[in-house]
Write an enzyme that holds these catalytic residues in place. Structure first.
Site, mmCIF file in Angstrom:
data_model
loop_
_atom_site.group_PDB
_atom_site.id
_atom_site.type_symbol
_atom_site.label_atom_id
_atom_site.label_comp_id
_atom_site.label_asym_id
_atom_site.label_seq_id
_atom_site.Cartn_x
_atom_site.Cartn_y
_atom_site.Cartn_z
ATOM 1 N N LYS A 19 49.389 41.076 36.894
ATOM 2 C CA LYS A 19 49.816 40.907 35.512
ATOM 3 C C LYS A 19 51.139 41.649 35.340
ATOM 4 C CE LYS A 19 48.081 41.574 30.743
ATOM 5 N NZ LYS A 19 46.944 42.033 29.927
ATOM 6 N N SER B 129 45.131 38.793 26.546
ATOM 7 C CA SER B 129 46.513 38.737 26.939
ATOM 8 C C SER B 129 46.744 38.453 28.420
ATOM 9 C CB SER B 129 47.171 40.067 26.600
ATOM 10 O OG SER B 129 46.619 41.116 27.380
ATOM 11 N N SER C 44 41.153 41.447 26.749
ATOM 12 C CA SER C 44 42.271 40.747 27.387
ATOM 13 C C SER C 44 42.037 40.295 28.825
ATOM 14 C CB SER C 44 43.534 41.610 27.346
ATOM 15 O OG SER C 44 44.136 41.515 26.080
#
Lengths: 93, 486, 476
Positions: B76, B151, B175
């Site tokens: 990420k 996210s 997330s």
């Protein structure tokens, strides 16, 4: 919350809310605060605030210099620097 | 090959069926092919990936048998990577080249994993749909017109679409778990403090935790084995032994007490998701577990409390982006205030600015007690709810999200978006581990079963998830648009 | 009608750790700009703080030294504000749970009296960097070397009533932190800085509106800045004006205070607990361990010097102000066995030498042992006090051994009766008129004749013997 309060908060946070967006931003934040305000219905008298999920105490570091000088590498990341200094518009104290 | 699990790839690599370089090349080709449509990656590091793969192949020749050796991984874009652009999905860091690696990046590299690139995300991890990224929205591999969740949406989409076999993510309010649910994969969030936050760009420090996005719970266990552990650089990283996650994946569910929280089945839950999750719970029951209804009486306060605590912490965490030492700086600042205000107003997107304003307000003079302190008291109530529940049950299970993935742009109202995280947020406030595993489909879109464990109950919930995945094949369903090439 | 000043001081003391409060970066003074600013100090994304245990111990040491309550549960908070020398946009500090609670410090006033000043609290926090405004025409340069250096902020009660009391408080603080070895307390380098809260009132009246004076970097300037501010407030009030609560800067060149620009926006610091750190729990065992390591502190040492060495309160006060000076004195006193003579030599001759050479006691060219040997030679009458000053100058110039200097230069005092008698006879012969006067009972000329004898002997004759012999020979 009204526009003048948004202005005050925006100033603290160093953000600009343009006059075109002011109504929208104020309304959105008003909705969020209204949602948050559900909290106020609950009696939390005597409940100890929880700052952190971990029930632990702080570890300490030995007083040793472990970092070396990377100034040039780090200064290269700066948008503006000169003579080893970070540059900002003139500050008047 | 592209849809094999990490466990399977590891076995195939050790049998010499293909090399890490071949495997890596294949994923890179697939990224080139599919990423333009999915936008799951912000940055791909082809050259260094192939070099790392070659090094892994050489290590294998020398007898290295570590399970993650030569396995590609995507990070990420919230994890700092030395010399590789790390944006956090924001314009304000669009060209930031960190001079250091995050602990998680370091540990996975040391375990032999091969970094393919950096995945898309909501800006500063603030979002549940991956629509707030400066680098554009991400498509859900099951329907590119829908969101992948957020996210960690880029990581979830990349794993689901076979653009990597495993990815890292972070979970501040859901997330990892919510995008895993939306993309039909396994998303694991460890207990707060289990994985070091060092080098992971902060959103809300007392809630943020790094975790994994994989196809299976067994893969999550493999990744966690490499990622977990004390890091002296993170004062909130815990000093307790790391369990043998992979070694504990074989335990029977007989006698397992599964708490089913009534508030997680309240109105607002879509019928298809409810039915599927109830069937999943029945599956656990058939495997020997007993279901026990529990109450989490303060669960409904988790979203309000979270939207005080997280924005408050974020408002301070994001003050460092001021255009002075790194990152975006506005053109021609007139004076210092102009430098700050324009840099930040131009550098941050709307959702980030909104949360900074909410957080600033909640901490400001006259409101601190009514907002921040109140939220902290509620946070204790929420944690106590879980502690009481875990006196009667071993794990808690229910839906990860009330709905399947929604279409892009469907939730323009922030509060409506925030309420999507109603089942996941309390877990972060309490600091507990949670996992989302595929449990069914509604309208052709996957949804997840969330399993929550007590403090540091990582091994337990990984095992429950693994047992479920032995009994079901939801996790093997591939997105139609991307299937058929394995 | 009289005005009464009410003054409280916030003293920032830089703790002399090797590394910063939350990072392993060096804190050494005087390095090239930004060469001691690493990723945490620069607030790079994802970096995290880890508390320096030594800084914590130093803070506890200070708390114990001023008999304060130690915060058993101490919490760090973020204090939010934007400034270029504050990289994170917040300062990690302590608000509700400081490491040091209520304590007190006794100050010594010039008239010899003492006054107890309350210490409200002391907390740990990180220092900011420096903004350099002169370097560039249209920009300020930021040097973050100092950012993150550990500070102890010590807040006094508003117990001080004059600029002199404020200076006495600062001097005592300086003395304490140096005794404790937790800071060099050097105001010129910014290791100790002082903000003063000043208000005035009619005696017995409610507190007046206060102003805060920042940026005062010497004892002298603290006194001048406070005095200026008291006068300024008097003028304002006597002209019928009101005092505005504001932050003012002291301008030492013009000797005025002026309102600080750029800080006109009322700050709302939005303190909240620092989530990257956990609470610090301090156990009884740690406190007792630190207590056991405490050195003798200035007040105790002063008392001991008075009782053990029979020094006056004034002399003891002068000697104990700096720990190194007190250590030096004790070493001299113990070795030579005459504390009063030692006190005299250390506070007069040695002090004059150090002032002249602008040296610190630790860099004294005359070692304590040499000075003690010198005093011993006075005591055993090998040399006179006057000759001792000559020897002292030679020690100061780099010679090391007192006895060698005395022998090499023949400075040994003449005590041989025969030699002194020859000397006296010669003086009588050469000063017949004065000799006659003494015989006639005019005692005043004795001093003159002794002086002539000493001159003739180049100071080496024992003056007491000369004196006695002259009296004997010139008896009326």
């Amino acid at each position: 919350m009204d526009k003048s309060e948004i202005d005050k908060i925006a100033k603290l946070a160093r953000l600009r809310v343009s006059s075109a967006d002011a109504n929208e931003v104020t309304a959105r934040i008003g909705e969020i605060l209204a949602m948050i305000d559900q909290m106020q219905a609950v009696d939390t008298e005597g409940v100890e605030p929880l700052a952190h999920p971990l029930d632990a105490v702080l570890r300490l570091r030995a007083d040793e210099v472990t970092e070396v000088d990377h100034r040039d590498e780090l200064l290269a990341l700066a948008p503006a620097s000169e003579n080893g200094l970070y540059l900002v518009p003139k500050v008047i104290e | 090959m592209l849809h094999l699990t990490v466990t399977e790839l590891s076995a195939a690599l050790s049998r010499g069926e293909f090399s890490s370089v071949e495997l890596t090349r294949m994923f890179l080709d697939r990224i080139n092919l599919l990423n333009p449509a999915l936008n799951a990656y912000i940055t791909v590091c082809e050259e260094s990936a192939l070099a790392a793969a070659a090094a892994a192949d050489q290590a294998r020749v020398r007898g290295d048998v570590r399970p993650l050796l030569g396995i590609p991984v995507a990070h990420k874009d919230i994890f700092c990577t030395r010399g590789l652009r790390t944006t956090c999905g924001s314009r304000i860091l669009r060209d930031f080249l960190p001079p250091y690696d995050a602990c998680v990046v370091e540990k996975l590299r040391q375990a032999g994993a091969v970094m393919l690139g950096k995945t898309n995300m909501d800006e500063f991890a603030m979002g549940s749909s991956n629509e707030t990224s400066f680098f554009g929205k991400v498509g859900n591999p099951f329907d590119t017109g829908r969101v992948p969740g957020g996210s960690s949406g880029g990581s979830a989409a990349a794993v689901a679409a076979g653009l990597c076999p495993m990815a890292t993510g972070t979970d501040t309010g859901g997330s990892i778990r919510q995008p895993a649910s939306f993309c039909g994969i396994t998303g694991f969030k460890p207990s707060y403090g289990r994985v070091s936050r060092w080098g992971m760009i902060a959103f809300a420090s007392s809630l943020d935790q790094a975790g994994t996005l994989t196809k299976t719970a067994a893969d999550a266990a493999l990744m966690m084995q490499a990622m977990a552990g004390l890091d002296p650089r993170d004062s909130t990283s815990v000093d307790r032994p790391v369990e043998d996650y992979t070694g504990e994946l074989g335990s029977s569910l007989a006698g397992l007490r599964v708490g089913v929280p009534r508030p997680h089945f309240a109105e607002g839950l879509s019928p298809g998701v409810e039915q599927g999750v109830r069937e999943a719970l029945a599956e656990l029951e058939r495997a020997g577990a007993s279901l026990i209804d529990i109450d989490l009486p303060n669960n409904h306060l988790s979203v309000p409390a979270y939207y005080v605590v997280a924005p408050a912490e974020a408002s301070a965490n994001l003050s460092r982006y001021d255009g002075v030492r790194y990152g975006y700086r506005c053109e021609e600042p007139a004076d210092l205030e102009d430098l700050y205000t324009r840099t930040r107003s131009e550098g941050f997107g709307d959702e980030v600015k909104r949360r900074i304003l909410v957080g600033t307000y909640a901490l400001s003079a006259g409101y601190y007690d009514a907002y921040y302190r109140k939220a902290q008291r509620i946070r204790r109530l929420i944690r106590q709810d879980f502690i009481s529940a875990f006196e009667q049950v071993d794990v808690i299970a229910g839906p990860t999200s009330p709905h399947v993935a929604f279409p892009h742009g469907a939730k323009a109202d922030p509060v409506e978006m925030y309420l999507e995280d109603i089942f996941t947020i309390a877990v972060n406030l309490a600091g507990l581990p949670g996992i989302s595993i595929p449990a069914g489909f509604e309208e052709g879109m996957p949804f997840g079963l969330q399993i929550i464990g007590p403090d540091f109950g990582e091994a337990r919930i990984l095992n429950v998830a693994r047992q479920f995945q032995q009994l079901t094949d939801w996790h093997k369903r591939l997105p139609v648009s991307t299937a058929g090439e394995s | 009608m009289e005005w009464e000043a009410v003054i409280g001081l916030e003293v920032h003391v830089q703790l002399s750790t090797r590394s910063k409060l939350f990072s392993g970066t060096s804190t050494a003074f005087g390095a090239d700009p930004n060469s001691q600013a690493n990723i945490y100090d620069l607030a790079m994304p994802g970096t995290l703080p880890v508390l320096n245990g030594e800084a914590l111990r130093m803070a506890v040491r200070f708390g114990l030294a001023i008999d304060a309550e130690i915060g058993r549960h101490s919490v760090f908070d973020r204090k939010n504000y934007f400034y270029p020398d504050l990289p994170k946009g917040y300062q990690t500090s302590q608000l509700d749970y400081p490491i040091v609670g209520r304590g007190s410090i006794v100050i010594n006033l010039e008239d010899g009296s003492e006054k107890r000043i309350g210490v409200t609290r002391a907390h740990m926090e990180e220092d900011a960097g420096k903004s350099l405004h002169e370097e560039f025409a249209d920009a300020s340069g930021i040097d973050l070397n100092r950012a993150g250096t550990p500070l102890l902020e010590i807040v006094s009660d508003p117990d001080l009533r004059s600029a002199r009391e404020a200076v006495a408080y600062l001097k005592k603080m300086h003395s304490i932190v140096r005794y404790l070895g937790i800071s060099d307390g050097d105001m010129s380098q910014g290791s100790m800085r002082c903000d003063a809260n000043v208000s005035i009132r009619r005696p017995g009246a409610e507190l007046g509106t206060r102003t805060e004076i920042k940026n005062v970097n010497s004892f002298r300037f603290v006194e001048k800045a406070i005095n200026f501010e008291i006068r300024r407030q008097q003028d304002v009030l006597e002209d019928g004006g009101t005092i505005i609560q504001e932050t003012r800067l002291y301008d030492s060149v013009r000797d005025v205070t002026r309102p600080m620009r750029g800080k006109e926006v009322a700050n709302d610091y939005r303190y909240f607990p620092e989530p990257d750190l956990l609470p610090v729990e301090i156990g009884e065992d740690l406190i007792e361990q630190i207590r056991a390591e405490l050195p003798e502190l200035p007040d105790a040492r002063k008392q001991r010097f008075a009782s053990e060495y029979g020094l006056s309160g004034y002399d003891a006060g002068v000697l104990i102000a700096a720990r190194e000076m007190a250590d030096y004195f004790e070493r001299v006193a113990k070795r030579c066995g005459d504390a009063k003579l030692a006190a005299n030599w250390v506070s007069v001759e040695l002090q004059a030498l150090l002032n002249r050479e602008n040296l610190d006691i630790v860099a004294s060219p005359v070692s304590a042992d040499s000075l003690a040997d010198l005093i011993s030679r006075i005591r055993d009458k090998t040399i006179s006090g006057k000759i001792a000053k000559t020897v002292f100058e030679q020690l100061a110039a780099g010679s090391e051994n007192v006895d060698e200097i005395i022998e090499r230069q023949g400075l040994r005092q003449v005590t041989d009766e025969g030699e002194i008698e020859k000397l006296v006879d010669r003086v009588i012969a050469e000063n017949a008129a004065q000799a006659q006067q003494l015989r006639d009972g005019k005692q005043q000329v004795l001093g003159y004749l002794v002086g002539q004898a000493m001159k003739l002997s180049r100071g080496k004759a024992n003056p007491a013997q000369v004196n006695q012999l002259l009296r004997d020979k010139l008896k009326p």
